[in-house]
Design an enzyme around this catalytic site. Structure first.
Site, PDB file in Angstrom:
ATOM      1  N   LYS A  72       0.858  -1.177   0.000  1.00 21.79           N
ATOM      2  CA  LYS A  72       0.000   0.000   0.000  1.00 21.79           C
ATOM      3  C   LYS A  72       0.896   1.229   0.000  1.00 21.79           C
ATOM      4  O   LYS A  72       1.790   1.363   0.857  1.00 21.79           O
ATOM      5  CB  LYS A  72      -0.903   0.010   1.238  1.00 21.79           C
ATOM      6  N   ASP A  96      -0.556  -0.893  -4.575  1.00 28.32           N
ATOM      7  CA  ASP A  96      -1.847  -0.223  -4.696  1.00 28.32           C
ATOM      8  C   ASP A  96      -1.722   1.189  -4.130  1.00 28.32           C
ATOM      9  O   ASP A  96      -1.341   1.372  -2.971  1.00 28.32           O
ATOM     10  CB  ASP A  96      -2.892  -1.025  -3.913  1.00 28.32           C
ATOM     11  N   GLU A 101      -1.453  -0.495  -9.142  1.00 32.15           N
ATOM     12  CA  GLU A 101      -2.916  -0.473  -9.018  1.00 32.15           C
ATOM     13  C   GLU A 101      -3.415   0.895  -8.578  1.00 32.15           C
ATOM     14  O   GLU A 101      -2.875   1.502  -7.656  1.00 32.15           O
ATOM     15  CB  GLU A 101      -3.364  -1.528  -8.003  1.00 32.15           C
ATOM     16  N   GLU A 118     -11.864  -1.529  -9.137  1.00 33.19           N
ATOM     17  CA  GLU A 118     -12.777  -1.746  -8.018  1.00 33.19           C
ATOM     18  C   GLU A 118     -13.818  -0.642  -7.911  1.00 33.19           C
ATOM     19  O   GLU A 118     -14.858  -0.828  -7.273  1.00 33.19           O
ATOM     20  CB  GLU A 118     -12.011  -1.865  -6.702  1.00 33.19           C
ATOM     21  N   ASP A 149     -14.761  -5.972  -8.628  1.00 35.04           N
ATOM     22  CA  ASP A 149     -15.005  -6.657  -7.358  1.00 35.04           C
ATOM     23  C   ASP A 149     -16.386  -7.286  -7.433  1.00 35.04           C
ATOM     24  O   ASP A 149     -17.385  -6.598  -7.624  1.00 35.04           O
ATOM     25  CB  ASP A 149     -14.922  -5.679  -6.184  1.00 35.04           C
ATOM     26  N   HIS A 157     -10.707  -7.790  -7.872  1.00 32.41           N
ATOM     27  CA  HIS A 157     -10.418  -7.184  -6.578  1.00 32.41           C
ATOM     28  C   HIS A 157     -11.232  -7.934  -5.533  1.00 32.41           C
ATOM     29  O   HIS A 157     -12.394  -8.290  -5.761  1.00 32.41           O
ATOM     30  CB  HIS A 157     -10.825  -5.707  -6.598  1.00 32.41           C
ATOM     31  N   GLU A 173      -6.650 -12.084  -4.718  1.00 38.49           N
ATOM     32  CA  GLU A 173      -6.239 -11.120  -3.710  1.00 38.49           C
ATOM     33  C   GLU A 173      -6.742 -11.620  -2.357  1.00 38.49           C
ATOM     34  O   GLU A 173      -7.952 -11.699  -2.125  1.00 38.49           O
ATOM     35  CB  GLU A 173      -6.820  -9.738  -4.004  1.00 38.49           C
TER      36      GLU A 173
END
Length: 382
Positions: A171, A199, A225, A251, A274, A301, A334
């Site tokens: 992240k 991400d 991402e 997402e 997602d 996602h 994921e």
């Protein structure tokens, strides 16, 4: 089999240790679990994904006040008919966001009910399984108060390797220079044989994103991402050919119509709908067909409770490799490893992780049973 009742269970639990990402702090984990009760007393369950700061009451309101009155008395086997009718019903006020998010949970619950009634896992009902297990990558690396970065991230990465993960997703989105130092430190610690992704949760505009892509070319991230905001398809298209790494997002793209626009612009390398937010099984199978038509990769996602995780595994099992060949690129799972008080307890720990892979549940419906005591424990008034 007719639908007797539709319930929206809003569940929530505070985190003992809040965590942060590029958009802010997460203090609790929430979800909306949709239950479709059939005339024979059997229930199907689905989940509406709740982002870290998203009030779960939004999706619950759509389920209870917009969708439930419309579907009670209808057949569970009308899943696609109901999807189209409900989407059209809320078209004037909900073509994306919470409306489609809520419709996703209802659709998953319907397919779970169908699978249970027929004694088949959903993946079999959607055309069969290309795979019975899916390579998992660990999502984590959220920031915590008093943390020391990138040192804490390196330690976290080493822990995932020890547990058997062959891939992981960082992240970032905390400033270009800090992100570069952070990502390089983790790459150096895990080596280049590990799939490493990152991400950014829409933290950047095009110019700093371009700098990141160019400066980090040698780090060989598998994909970047959500570098940009979800409104900026043109920006993704402009950045896409600046790096050998893949650009990924999705997402916050909702439904087949929006995905058609992104695909036609050639905006991304990897599309990430997602299942619990983008339309459920009914719509995501159509998105998968669109991606296949454009010869584009789809890696869903996944971020929610065990219900969403199990349902996503059913969906991933049905995805053809892109393209089909002797050594195809397979979709990934994921597998969120961040703090979550009821992720697996809610499904009696019904997910099996083995040697870096997660097995696709083979029981009827989405393949897991819901622990009602956990559902009741974390239920909140809304």
């Amino acid at each position: 089999m007719t639908i007797k009742q539709v319930l929206a269970h809003v569940i929530q639990a505070p985190l003992q240790e809040p965590f942060a990402f590029s958009q802010g702090w997460v203090y609790r984990r929430s979800s909306v679990i949709v239950e479709v009760v059939c005339a024979d007393g059997e229930s199907g369950f689905g989940e509406c994904m709740c982002h870290g700061m998203q009030p779960p009451q939004l999706a619950a309101a759509f389920v209870e006040h917009c969708f439930a009155p419309y579907v009670v008395g209808r057949s569970i086997f009308e899943a696609e008919v109901l999807w189209e009718e409900l989407y059209n019903l809320c078209r004037p006020f909900g073509q994306q966001g919470a409306a489609v998010n809520a419709l996703s949970g209802l659709d998953i619950a319907l397919w779970d009910a169908i699978g249970r009634h027929l004694g088949q896992p959903v993946c079999n009902l959607l055309g069969g399984q290309f795979r019975s297990r899916v390579k998992a990558y660990a999502t984590g690396f959220y920031r915590k108060k008093g943390g020391h970065y990138p040192l804490d991230a390196v330690r976290e990465a080493q822990g995932y390797l020890e547990r058997g993960f062959g891939g992981m997703k960082l992240k970032a989105g905390f400033g270009v220079r800090e992100d570069e130092e952070y990502i390089r430190a983790v790459r150096e610690a895990v080596g280049y044989d590990v799939l490493l992704m990152c991400d950014f949760n829409s933290a950047y505009s095009q110019a700093p994103a371009r700098r990141l892509l160019l400066d980090l070319e040698d780090v060989q991230l598998e994909f970047f991402e959500e570098l940009l905001a979800p409104e900026d398809a043109a920006g993704y298209a402009a950045l896409r050919n600046l790096t050998g790494s893949y650009l990924a997002a999705g997402e916050e793209i909702f439904g087949k119509i929006a995905y058609k626009d992104w695909l036609s612009k050639g905006a991304l390398d990897i599309y990430q709908p997602d299942l619990c937010s983008c339309g459920g099984f009914t719509e995501c199978k159509k998105i998968a067909a669109l991606c296949q038509a454009y010869n584009a990769m789809l890696i869903p996602h996944v971020w929610g409770s065990g219900i969403g995780l199990a349902a996503s595994l059913q969906f991933i099992a049905t995805l053809p490799p892109a393209p089909l060949c002797s050594r195809p690129m397979e979709p990934l799972l994921e597998y969120d490893q961040s703090s979550h008080p009821f992720r697996l307890d809610l499904i009696y720990d019904g997910i099996e992780f083995r040697d870096g892979y997660v097995l696709v549940p083979q029981a009827p419906g989405i393949g897991v049973d819901v622990n009602r005591s956990v559902l009741e424990k974390y239920c909140i008034n809304h």
